[in-house]
Design a protein around this motif. Structure first.
Motif, PDB file in Angstrom:
ATOM      1  N   LEU A   6      -9.478 -56.987  54.613  1.00 32.67           N
ATOM      2  CA  LEU A   6      -8.372 -56.034  54.570  1.00 32.67           C
ATOM      3  C   LEU A   6      -7.458 -56.167  55.787  1.00 32.67           C
ATOM      4  CD1 LEU A   6     -10.256 -52.902  53.215  1.00 32.67           C
ATOM      5  CD2 LEU A   6      -8.538 -54.268  52.004  1.00 32.67           C
ATOM      6  N   ALA A  51      -3.640 -56.832  54.714  1.00 35.91           N
ATOM      7  CA  ALA A  51      -2.785 -55.632  54.721  1.00 35.91           C
ATOM      8  C   ALA A  51      -1.298 -55.950  54.851  1.00 35.91           C
ATOM      9  CB  ALA A  51      -3.234 -54.668  55.819  1.00 35.91           C
ATOM     10  N   THR A 108      -4.789 -46.402  60.000  1.00 35.47           N
ATOM     11  CA  THR A 108      -5.925 -46.794  59.161  1.00 35.47           C
ATOM     12  C   THR A 108      -6.501 -48.124  59.629  1.00 35.47           C
ATOM     13  OG1 THR A 108      -4.985 -45.622  57.279  1.00 35.47           O
ATOM     14  CG2 THR A 108      -6.652 -47.278  56.792  1.00 35.47           C
ATOM     15  N   MET A 109      -5.653 -49.072  59.956  1.00 30.13           N
ATOM     16  CA  MET A 109      -6.138 -50.378  60.420  1.00 30.13           C
ATOM     17  C   MET A 109      -6.827 -50.247  61.772  1.00 30.13           C
ATOM     18  SD  MET A 109      -5.610 -52.666  58.129  1.00 30.13           S
ATOM     19  CE  MET A 109      -5.904 -51.463  56.862  1.00 30.13           C
ATOM     20  N   LEU A 126     -10.187 -48.947  60.981  1.00 33.65           N
ATOM     21  CA  LEU A 126     -10.954 -50.017  60.344  1.00 33.65           C
ATOM     22  C   LEU A 126     -11.484 -51.001  61.383  1.00 33.65           C
ATOM     23  CD1 LEU A 126     -11.646 -50.650  57.389  1.00 33.65           C
ATOM     24  CD2 LEU A 126      -9.664 -52.129  57.314  1.00 33.65           C
ATOM     25  N   THR A 184     -12.492 -44.821  55.178  1.00 34.55           N
ATOM     26  CA  THR A 184     -11.425 -45.609  55.796  1.00 34.55           C
ATOM     27  C   THR A 184     -11.033 -46.788  54.912  1.00 34.55           C
ATOM     28  OG1 THR A 184     -12.218 -44.951  57.986  1.00 34.55           O
ATOM     29  CG2 THR A 184     -10.748 -46.858  57.886  1.00 34.55           C
ATOM     30  N   ALA A 194      -7.399 -47.439  53.193  1.00 29.85           N
ATOM     31  CA  ALA A 194      -6.677 -48.708  53.309  1.00 29.85           C
ATOM     32  C   ALA A 194      -6.287 -49.232  51.932  1.00 29.85           C
ATOM     33  CB  ALA A 194      -7.521 -49.734  54.064  1.00 29.85           C
ATOM     34  N   HIS A 231      -3.323 -47.448  50.547  1.00 33.41           N
ATOM     35  CA  HIS A 231      -2.072 -47.940  51.132  1.00 33.41           C
ATOM     36  C   HIS A 231      -1.624 -49.248  50.488  1.00 33.41           C
ATOM     37  CE1 HIS A 231      -1.575 -45.003  54.290  1.00 33.41           C
ATOM     38  NE2 HIS A 231      -2.814 -45.202  54.715  1.00 33.41           N
TER      39      HIS A 231
END
Length: 129
Positions: free
Chosen positions: A75, A79, A90-91, A94, A117, A121, A124
């Motif tokens: 991810l 992303a 969020t990243m 993560l 989380t 992700a 999104h």
């Protein structure tokens, strides 16, 4: 054998790839990985954790954490290709969860946080867990 190798190198010298070429290759690989999506194993683990139908053992939580770490790596790379905007918070979460190695007694709450989380992700990026 060494002579053939030397002749081959003289006939077709090896040039290191330029930075632009490397960036194009990395972008193409990331897009390919983004198109492939996450494995069914990840979605099954997400469902198991998020459904909360039964209490996970510490061993199951550790196994799921390994699955989630692999998903997190994927991810983090995909992303930029899949999200409408880059989900910075969020990243960041993560990455922190990916780097965390909780004690066995904290493994179950850890995989719950990790699952939420990852699910965020995916939201999104337009995927549904």
């Amino acid at each position: 054998m060494a002579i053939a190798h030397t002749n081959c190198r003289l006939a077709h010298p090896c040039h290191p790839a330029s930075e632009g070429t490397l960036r194009r290759i990395i972008t193409a690989l990331s897009r390919s990985l983004a198109d492939d999506g996450l494995s069914d194993t990840v979605y099954e683990a997400l469902n198991e954790v998020l459904d909360g139908e039964r209490q996970l053992t510490e061993n199951e939580a550790r196994q799921i954490a390994d699955i989630f770490r692999g998903a997190a790596r994927q991810l983090m790379h995909t992303a930029p290709q899949r999200a409408t905007y880059y989900p910075t918070d969020t990243m960041r979460r993560l990455r922190a969860l990916h780097a965390e190695w909780p004690s066995p007694e904290r493994a179950v709450p850890y995989v719950r946080r990790f699952a939420v989380t990852i699910s965020t992700a995916l939201d999104h990026m337009g995927d549904e867990a």
